[in-house]
Motif scaffolding. Structure first.
Motif, mmCIF file in Angstrom:
data_model
loop_
_atom_site.group_PDB
_atom_site.id
_atom_site.type_symbol
_atom_site.label_atom_id
_atom_site.label_comp_id
_atom_site.label_asym_id
_atom_site.label_seq_id
_atom_site.Cartn_x
_atom_site.Cartn_y
_atom_site.Cartn_z
ATOM 1 N N ASP A 232 0.927 -1.569 0.058
ATOM 2 C CA ASP A 232 -0.080 -0.015 0.014
ATOM 3 C C ASP A 232 0.866 1.250 -0.059
ATOM 4 N N TRP A 233 2.240 1.016 0.087
ATOM 5 C CA TRP A 233 3.057 2.188 -0.019
ATOM 6 C C TRP A 233 3.055 2.823 -1.241
ATOM 7 N N LEU A 234 2.644 2.098 -2.428
ATOM 8 C CA LEU A 234 2.553 2.703 -3.717
ATOM 9 C C LEU A 234 1.471 3.669 -3.976
ATOM 10 N N ALA A 235 0.516 3.622 -3.088
ATOM 11 C CA ALA A 235 -0.566 4.666 -3.022
ATOM 12 C C ALA A 235 0.045 6.069 -2.308
ATOM 13 N N ARG A 236 1.179 6.062 -1.683
ATOM 14 C CA ARG A 236 1.561 7.072 -0.515
ATOM 15 C C ARG A 236 2.712 7.859 -1.159
ATOM 16 N N VAL A 237 3.249 7.224 -2.227
ATOM 17 C CA VAL A 237 4.559 7.982 -2.774
ATOM 18 C C VAL A 237 4.314 8.484 -4.247
ATOM 19 N N SER A 238 5.138 9.609 -4.400
ATOM 20 C CA SER A 238 5.031 10.222 -5.704
ATOM 21 C C SER A 238 5.651 9.711 -6.828
ATOM 22 N N HIS A 239 6.792 8.917 -6.597
ATOM 23 C CA HIS A 239 7.819 8.537 -7.298
ATOM 24 C C HIS A 239 8.625 6.998 -7.115
ATOM 25 N N LEU A 240 8.767 6.486 -8.054
ATOM 26 C CA LEU A 240 9.304 5.088 -8.066
ATOM 27 C C LEU A 240 10.338 4.814 -9.094
ATOM 28 N N PHE A 241 11.485 4.063 -8.944
ATOM 29 C CA PHE A 241 12.225 3.702 -9.788
ATOM 30 C C PHE A 241 13.019 2.579 -9.478
ATOM 31 N N ILE A 242 13.825 1.728 -10.353
ATOM 32 C CA ILE A 242 14.382 0.418 -10.189
ATOM 33 C C ILE A 242 15.734 0.781 -10.537
ATOM 34 N N SER A 243 16.466 -0.136 -9.894
ATOM 35 C CA SER A 243 18.008 -0.013 -10.272
ATOM 36 C C SER A 243 18.677 -1.332 -10.399
ATOM 37 N N VAL A 250 15.994 3.262 -13.748
ATOM 38 C CA VAL A 250 14.982 3.647 -14.783
ATOM 39 C C VAL A 250 13.719 4.204 -13.809
ATOM 40 N N ASP A 251 13.172 5.187 -14.165
ATOM 41 C CA ASP A 251 11.606 5.602 -13.505
ATOM 42 C C ASP A 251 10.487 4.702 -13.831
ATOM 43 N N VAL A 252 9.858 4.430 -12.881
ATOM 44 C CA VAL A 252 8.707 3.820 -13.273
ATOM 45 C C VAL A 252 7.571 4.770 -13.221
ATOM 46 N N ILE A 253 6.659 4.708 -14.269
ATOM 47 C CA ILE A 253 5.703 5.784 -14.475
ATOM 48 C C ILE A 253 4.310 5.096 -14.009
ATOM 49 N N ALA A 254 4.123 3.739 -13.884
ATOM 50 C CA ALA A 254 2.909 3.092 -13.399
ATOM 51 C C ALA A 254 3.234 1.621 -12.710
ATOM 52 N N ALA A 255 2.651 1.365 -12.068
ATOM 53 C CA ALA A 255 2.693 -0.105 -11.475
ATOM 54 C C ALA A 255 1.206 -0.482 -11.082
ATOM 55 N N ASP A 256 0.623 -1.454 -11.618
ATOM 56 C CA ASP A 256 -0.742 -1.692 -11.509
ATOM 57 C C ASP A 256 -1.550 -0.711 -12.059
ATOM 58 N N SER A 257 -2.400 -0.090 -10.961
ATOM 59 C CA SER A 257 -3.290 0.875 -11.034
ATOM 60 C C SER A 257 -2.618 2.252 -10.853
ATOM 61 N N TYR A 258 -1.598 2.182 -10.132
ATOM 62 C CA TYR A 258 -0.799 3.318 -9.581
ATOM 63 C C TYR A 258 -0.007 4.025 -10.699
ATOM 64 N N PHE A 260 2.920 7.259 -11.488
ATOM 65 C CA PHE A 260 4.018 8.198 -10.892
ATOM 66 C C PHE A 260 4.726 9.164 -11.535
ATOM 67 N N ALA A 261 5.216 10.141 -11.119
ATOM 68 C CA ALA A 261 5.781 11.098 -12.086
ATOM 69 C C ALA A 261 7.378 10.695 -12.073
ATOM 70 N N VAL A 262 7.844 11.079 -12.993
ATOM 71 C CA VAL A 262 9.432 10.899 -13.077
ATOM 72 C C VAL A 262 9.952 11.776 -11.903
ATOM 73 N N TRP A 263 10.703 10.948 -11.192
ATOM 74 C CA TRP A 263 11.405 11.707 -10.086
ATOM 75 C C TRP A 263 12.415 13.078 -10.575
ATOM 76 N N PRO A 264 12.264 14.286 -10.154
ATOM 77 C CA PRO A 264 13.060 15.255 -10.745
ATOM 78 C C PRO A 264 14.651 15.167 -10.642
ATOM 79 N N GLY A 265 14.983 14.399 -9.446
ATOM 80 C CA GLY A 265 16.425 13.985 -9.471
ATOM 81 C C GLY A 265 16.925 13.042 -9.990
ATOM 82 N N SER A 266 16.252 12.260 -11.067
ATOM 83 C CA SER A 266 16.686 11.233 -11.562
ATOM 84 C C SER A 266 17.982 11.391 -12.497
#
Length: 277
Positions: A232-243, A250-258, A260-266
Motif C-alpha cells: 500500500d506504500w505505492l498509494a502513498r509515494v509520488s515517485h518510484l524507480f528501479i536499479s 529507470v523511473d517507473v511511471i505506473a505499477a498496476d493501477s498506480y 507516478f511522475a518521473v523523479w526530478p532528481g533522476s
C-alpha cells in the motif's frame, strides 16, 4: 568460443557433474562495461561474490589471473555486460558439499539490452506477479545461481503495455522487480526528499547498484530508509524507480493501477553515478 572462458581458458562447456549444473550451488555477478572499457563498480561486485561465497560456506578470492582476464575482456568489449559465475565445482556426495572445493569460474560477454536506453528516456510500467518469493533468510540478498523463482515469474506473459514484473514475497511485502531493486520516493512535511528501499532480510537480491544508489542519494541530501515496505506504500509515494548494474536507474511511471511522475532528481542521480548506456 571467443566470449566465454572457463577457469581462465576459452571454452563453452563445464563438467556435467559440476554443482552449478546439478544443484545451482554457486553465485554470479553481472557487470557493466562503460564506453572506455572499464568495469563499473568492479571491486564492489568482487566483494559481494566473496561475501556470498562465505555465506554459502566456501572461500573465494579473485586471483590475479582472473583480474587480468576481467580487465582485458572489458577493454575488448566496451558497453557490454560481463557475467562472472562461480560454482563449488565437482564433488561431494549428493547434496553434501566437498570439504575442499575446486571452484569453477565462468566468464561470459553479452550485449547490454538495447531497450534499456529507451527505458531510461521514457520510464516503464510494472505489473504485480502472481508468483511470490519464498522467505529464506540464509540466502536473502545474495545472487545465487538458483533462479527458478525468476524463471517462473518470467514464464508468464505481461500485459501488452507493461515492461517488467513487480514482485512481492509470500506475505505480500514488496521486494523487487523481476530483475532490479526498488526505490520509492516522497517529500515529507518539510519538503525533504525521503526514499524507501525494501529490506532484504528474507528474500530478494541486494544489488551492487542498489548500494551505490543508496550512498549517492544520501550524498544528494535524500534520507534513505532500508525497511520492510508494504504494497500500500505505492498509494502513498509520488515517485518510484528501479536499479540494477546494467540499466542503472529507470523511473517507473505506473505499477498496476498506480501512476507516478518521473523523479526530478533522476537525471542528476544517473550523472552522479556516472552511468552510461
Amino acid at each position: 568460443m571467443g566470449s566465454v572462458w572457463v577457469n581462465g581458458k576459452p571454452a563453452d562447456t563445464i563438467d556435467v557433474r559440476d554443482r552449478a549444473f546439478t544443484y545451482g550451488d554457486g553465485l554470479f555477478a553481472t557487470m557493466a562495461v562503460d564506453g572506455a572499457g572499464a568495469i563499473q563498480f568492479l571491486s564492489c561486485h568482487l566483494q559481494r561474490l566473496t561475501d556470498g561465497a562465505a555465506r554459502l560456506g566456501f572461500s573465494w578470492q579473485p586471483s590475479e589471473t582472473l583480474l587480468t582476464l576481467l580487465t582485458d575482456t572489458a577493454g575488448r568489449f566496451p558497453r557490454h555486460c560481463l557475467k562472472l559465475q562461480l560454482s563449488r565445482g565437482v564433488g561431494g556426495r549428493g547434496y553434501a558439499p566437498p570439504t575442499a572445493p575446486q571452484i569453477t569460474e565462468v566468464l561470459s560477454v553479452s550485449p547490454i539490452p538495447v531497450h534499456y536506453t529507451s527505458w531510461q528516456q521514457q520510464g516503464i510500467k510494472l505489473q504485480t506477479s502472481t508468483v511470490q518469493l519464498a522467505k529464506q533468510p540464509l540466502l536473502a540478498g545474495i545472487k545465487h545461481l538458483n533462479r527458478l523463482e525468476q524463471v517462473l515469474i518470467k514464464s508468464y506473459a505481461l500485459d501488452e503495455d507493461c515492461d517488467d514484473w513487480l514482485v512481492c514475497d509470500t506475505d505480500g511485502w514488496l521486494v523487487e522487480s523481476s530483475m532490479a531493486n526498488l526505490f520509492l520516493l516522497f517529500q515529507d512535511e518539510n519538503d525533504q526528499w525521503q526514499a524507501l528501499t525494501p529490506a532484504m532480510n528474507n528474500c530478494g537480491v541486494s544489488g551492487v547498484m542498489r548500494q551505490q544508489v543508496i550512498m549517492t542519494l544520501l550524498a544528494m541530501g535524500v534520507h534513505v530508509q532500508v525497511v520492510p515496505v508494504t504494497y500500500d506504500w505505492l498509494a502513498r509515494v509520488s515517485h518510484l524507480f528501479i536499479s540494477n548494474s546494467l540499466l542503472g536507474t529507470v523511473d517507473v511511471i505506473a505499477a498496476d493501477s498506480y501512476h507516478f511522475a518521473v523523479w526530478p532528481g533522476s537525471a542528476q542521480l544517473r550523472e552522479n553515478l556516472a552511468i552510461q548506456l
